[in-house]
Design an enzyme around this catalytic site. Structure first.
Site, PDB file in Angstrom:
ATOM      1  N   HIS A 367       0.856  -1.191   0.000  1.00 33.88           N
ATOM      2  CA  HIS A 367       0.000   0.000   0.000  1.00 33.88           C
ATOM      3  C   HIS A 367       0.887   1.234   0.000  1.00 33.88           C
ATOM      4  O   HIS A 367       1.386   1.650   1.044  1.00 33.88           O
ATOM      5  CB  HIS A 367      -0.921  -0.031   1.230  1.00 33.88           C
ATOM      6  CG  HIS A 367      -1.628   1.263   1.481  1.00 33.88           C
ATOM      7  ND1 HIS A 367      -1.984   1.682   2.750  1.00 33.88           N
ATOM      8  CD2 HIS A 367      -2.035   2.244   0.641  1.00 33.88           C
ATOM      9  CE1 HIS A 367      -2.576   2.852   2.673  1.00 33.88           C
ATOM     10  NE2 HIS A 367      -2.614   3.222   1.411  1.00 33.88           N
ATOM     11  N   HIS A 657      -5.441  -0.489   5.469  1.00 36.03           N
ATOM     12  CA  HIS A 657      -5.722   0.035   6.817  1.00 36.03           C
ATOM     13  C   HIS A 657      -6.531  -0.972   7.638  1.00 36.03           C
ATOM     14  O   HIS A 657      -5.980  -1.923   8.155  1.00 36.03           O
ATOM     15  CB  HIS A 657      -6.408   1.400   6.763  1.00 36.03           C
ATOM     16  CG  HIS A 657      -5.569   2.470   6.163  1.00 36.03           C
ATOM     17  ND1 HIS A 657      -4.364   2.856   6.701  1.00 36.03           N
ATOM     18  CD2 HIS A 657      -5.743   3.230   5.046  1.00 36.03           C
ATOM     19  CE1 HIS A 657      -3.828   3.807   5.966  1.00 36.03           C
ATOM     20  NE2 HIS A 657      -4.643   4.049   4.950  1.00 36.03           N
ATOM     21  N   ASP A 713       2.606   6.640   2.439  1.00 37.67           N
ATOM     22  CA  ASP A 713       3.117   7.891   1.857  1.00 37.67           C
ATOM     23  C   ASP A 713       4.532   8.171   2.350  1.00 37.67           C
ATOM     24  O   ASP A 713       4.723   8.965   3.290  1.00 37.67           O
ATOM     25  CB  ASP A 713       2.212   9.067   2.237  1.00 37.67           C
ATOM     26  CG  ASP A 713       0.800   8.918   1.730  1.00 37.67           C
ATOM     27  OD1 ASP A 713       0.580   9.128   0.525  1.00 37.67           O
ATOM     28  OD2 ASP A 713      -0.084   8.579   2.538  1.00 37.67           O
TER      29      ASP A 713
END
EC number: 3.5.4.6
Length: 815
Positions: A367, A657, A713
């Site tokens: 991810h 998540h 990120d």
């Protein structure tokens, strides 16, 4: 008189002390002789057992008694470690050296906090071992009856090439212990060479067996039936390939696959007669234009929302919540107990696997967003490099004027010398917590949207050349690491149909390909923004722009040749945006996408259903033509309502998540039973929605949920050149994850990823698709069979419990 009395007293004292000393010496000598005889008897028994295991002929004759002085003339039993020599080549023999065999499980206090063992901890025997071990019980299997039993059972035997099962000789984890004369009984770790001689796949371990009540209560039976129905509902919706990848391509040689020499080669394919049209937001496919009945039916919206509401009612049922809460706690305690009795064995098994450790097992970043895939220092160096090498490159059109890169920075009153990481201001800080809007602003270097457009966009004046070059540098870093892979999310917004061709053209023309990378398409859930701008008129326009080009290229690859090539590298579809925004729960009878013309954003479940339904039909069509398929893997459970996780439970293969599962024990237990992959990002959550120490990742891992670590990120979150290793290292330090834990999480990440069957066979073993220890290769994954067998056994027991012992567990993982 006094002097005579003192003399007599001194003589008496001397005689008494002499007698006591002689008695103590005699008793000490006798005790030593008894200990030596007992040690020799243990040594003979140990050699006899080794001969029975290693020799084909059994020798039943007892060894005659041997004198202590003749023990060095005994033949060296096979399998013992090599003799250690001193500096002059003489053997080092300790007169008090003995080998004592202890029980397989000892009730000692663990040396690290339960439930884990430090990744950097060495194995040591407890100093308080029982010195009085009965000779006839020194190697017996241990049975601890504390609300259940623990037995030491070997793993199943190896299967020969003919399919016959060969018994595996027991190689009990006997640690060499030397009495070197230390009064404190100091003990030493096994020699590394001795550890490597062991076969790690043959180790025994203590199994945990908790005997349940023979007949569950009526309330429990009813709860189990409801949970079983929930699993059946999920199976009804899930897309499964007709032929599994391991059945399409049988890997006989799992050596390193040869890299694709021309990944962008377009092979001409014939157009088929399939006809498709959009009906109520879902594309219907027909075998030809004249056919009236579609060939790939999918559940309609009313059925889906009805089933989702059933799941939500189950989540709210008190008796089912109680049952699931207890089962989850029991799963956690079982794992804690497993670590207490088997952590040492797991670490020894890892040590016995040559070449492998955490650093050189494959781990996938499951991810990560492409626009933030680099760290801030990397982006800063790249910007400075371009400003120095290409200052006169025309990069943007603003306010009716074309600007060069140098002019852009002059308009911002900045020079290359001024730039630093702090001025770049792309790193998340305290101001972003619970502020998703501020977090998104961190994508703008120096707070300027024009710099984002120049360096982090592919649809700009320079056709994304800077972003392509930056992406290639990130690819190069991944390939240099060799053992790190990534699945990058790249956006399709749905504003116009040409987005797909623009994206494919950017990928193909810039030759963005790496054996370490695959792509996912992320769809931002921002219909309301486009509607207010007037870009689209209804939700149907959004679906048309996203899915019609995909069906066109599937039916006729020549209509979009670059898109056809690009889709061979696409493995998933993602839905992204701020889940914390309030929304209305969808009802059973929702407006169709064509009727959704208001400016309000549809609910999360509304997005999920229409993406799922169209993707299901698309995958059926692509599979029928021998093309790659695309799985639904949305962002889900980062924040917001529990409805999101319920909708994803019915439709999604994996999710990103999932931290909100901690709020619903029923849904958490269902995710465990279905083994739905959770790509969790604790550092990212720490910047947005939940503090690191409150993250449920360690609890999920203990309970056996299918979790992996990901970066999300790196540009905003991480500080190092290897953000994925940074994510693992912080988790290992703060949650005290052992080396075995880290390797298990890395193995999970490969399973969750969309990489090809051939690559997975090379990375984690050619039988990776089999459940249990048969699908594990410790020489590839560095995960001991002990851990895999424990996880599989516990999961199998839970599945049998839910199905009331009436279930057929498949031998292979889900397709």
């Amino acid at each position: 008189m006094d002097s005579t009395y003192a003399l007599h007293l001194a003589v008496a004292t001397l005689l008494g002390a002499s007698f006591a000393a002689a008695s103590a010496y005699y008793m000490h000598r006798k005790t030593l002789d008894q200990l030596l005889r007992f040690a020799r008897s243990l040594d003979r028994d140990h050699r006899r057992r080794n001969r029975h295991l290693l020799d084909a002929d059994d020798d039943d004759d007892d060894d005659p008694p041997r004198d202590h002085d003749r023990r060095t003339t005994l033949p060296i039993p096979p399998g013992l470690p090599p003799l250690h020599t001193g500096r002059e080549g003489k053997p080092i023999i300790s007169p008090a050296s003995t080998k004592r065999v202890g029980p397989l499980v000892r009730p000692t206090t663990p040396r690290s906090p339960v439930p884990t063992v430090s990744a950097f901890e060495t194995i040591e025997d407890s100093d308080d071992d029982d010195e009085n071990i009965a000779p006839d019980a020194k190697n017996n299997a241990v049975s601890l009856l504390t609300n259940g039993t623990i037995g030491s059972d070997p793993l199943p035997g190896k299967a020969s090439q003919n399919g016959d099962t060969k018994p595996v000789p027991s190689t009990n984890m006997i640690r060499s212990q030397s009495a070197t004369g230390s009064l404190h009984g100091a003990q030493h770790n096994p020699v590394a060479a001795d550890i490597l001689r062991k076969e790690p796949e043959h180790e025994t371990f203590s199994r945990i067996n908790i005997t349940a009540v023979e007949t569950p209560s009526p309330d429990e039976i009813e709860a189990y039936k409801v949970l079983q129905k929930c699993l059946e509902l999920r199976e009804k919706y899930m897309f499964r390939e007709e032929v599994a990848p391991w059945e399409k391509e049988i890997i006989t040689d799992p050596s390193t696959p040869k890299p694709n020499p021309n990944p962008f080669y377009y092979e001409q394919q014939t157009k088929t007669e399939h006809h498709f049209e959009m009906v109520d937001g879902v594309i219907h496919v027909y075998p030809n234009k004249d056919a009236k009945e579609r060939i790939y039916p999918v559940a309609d919206a009313t059925t889906f929302f009805t089933d989702m509401h059933y799941i939500l009612r189950v989540l709210a049922a008190g008796d089912i919540r109680t049952v699931c809460y207890k089962r989850l706690n029991l799963l956690e305690q079982k794992f804690n107990l497993h670590l207490m009795v088997n952590a040492d064995r797991e670490l020894l098994a890892q040590k016995a696997a040559p070449h492998r450790d955490f650093y050189n097992v494959r781990k996938v970043d499951t991810h990560v967003h492409h626009s933030a895939c680099m760290n801030q220092k990397h982006l800063l160096r790249f910007i400075k490099s371009k400003l120095r090498k290409e200052p006169d490159e025309v990069v943007i059109f603003r306010d009716g004027t074309y600007l060069t890169l140098k002019e852009v920075f002059e308009s911002l009153d900045l020079t290359g010398y001024d730039l630093n990481v702090d001025l770049l201001d792309v790193h998340a800080d305290k101001s972003t917590f619970h502020r998703f809007d501020k977090f998104n602003l961190k994508y703008n270097p120096c707070g300027q949207s024009r710099l984002r457009e120049i360096f982090l966009k592919q649809d700009n004046l320079i056709q994304g050349r800077f972003l392509a070059e930056l992406t290639k540098e990130v690819f190069s870093d991944l390939e240099a690491s060799k053992y790190q892979m990534a699945e990058y999310r790249i956006s399709i917004y749905g504003r116009k149909k040409s987005e797909w061709d623009q994206m494919a053209s950017w990928i193909v023309n810039n030759e963005l390909y790496s054996e370490n990378v695959v792509w996912l398409i992320q769809i931002p859930r921002i219909y309301n923004v486009y509607r207010e701008m007037g870009t689209i008129n209804s939700f149907q326009n959004l679906l048309d722009n996203i899915f019609l080009p995909l069906f066109e290229v599937t039916v006729d690859p020549a209509s979009h040749p670059q898109l056809h090539v690009f889709l061979q590298q696409v493995v998933g579809l993602d839905l992204v945006d701020d889940e914390s925004k309030p929304e209305r729960r969808p009802t059973k009878h929702m407006p169709t996408p064509e009727q959704w013309t208001n400016v309000f954003n549809p609910a999360y479940a509304y997005y999920v259903y229409y993406c799922y339904a169209n993707l299901y039909t698309l995958n059926k069509l692509r599979e029928s033509k021998g093309m790659t398929t695309i799985k639904l893997r949305p962002h889900c459970g980062e924040a917001g309502d529990i409805d999101h996780l319920a909708a994803a439970f019915l439709t999604s293969h994996n999710i990103a998540h999932g931290v909100n599962l901690k709020k619903s024990p029923v849904l958490q237990y269902l995710y465990y039973l279905a083994q739905i992959g959770l790509a969790m990002s604790p550092l990212s959550n720490n910047s947005l929605f939940i503090d690191y120490h409150r993250n449920p990742f360690p609890t999920f891992f203990l309970r056996g949920l299918n979790v992996s670590l990901s970066t999300d990120d790196p540009l905003q979150i991480h500080l190092t050149k290897e953000p994925l290793v940074e994510e693992y290292s912080i988790a290992a330090s703060l949650w005290k994850l052992s080396s075995c834990d880290l390797c298990e999480i890395a193995r999970n990440s490969v399973y969750q990823s969309g990489f090809s069957h051939r690559l997975k066979s090379h990375w984690i073993g050619r039988n990776y698709y089999k459940r249990g220890h048969d699908g594990n290769d410790i020489h590839q994954t560095n995960v001991p069979h002990i851990r895999i067998e424990f996880r599989h056994t516990i999961w199998k027991e839970e599945m049998e419990l839910i199905h009331l012992r009436n279930v057929d567990i498949p031998e292979e993982i889900d397709r």
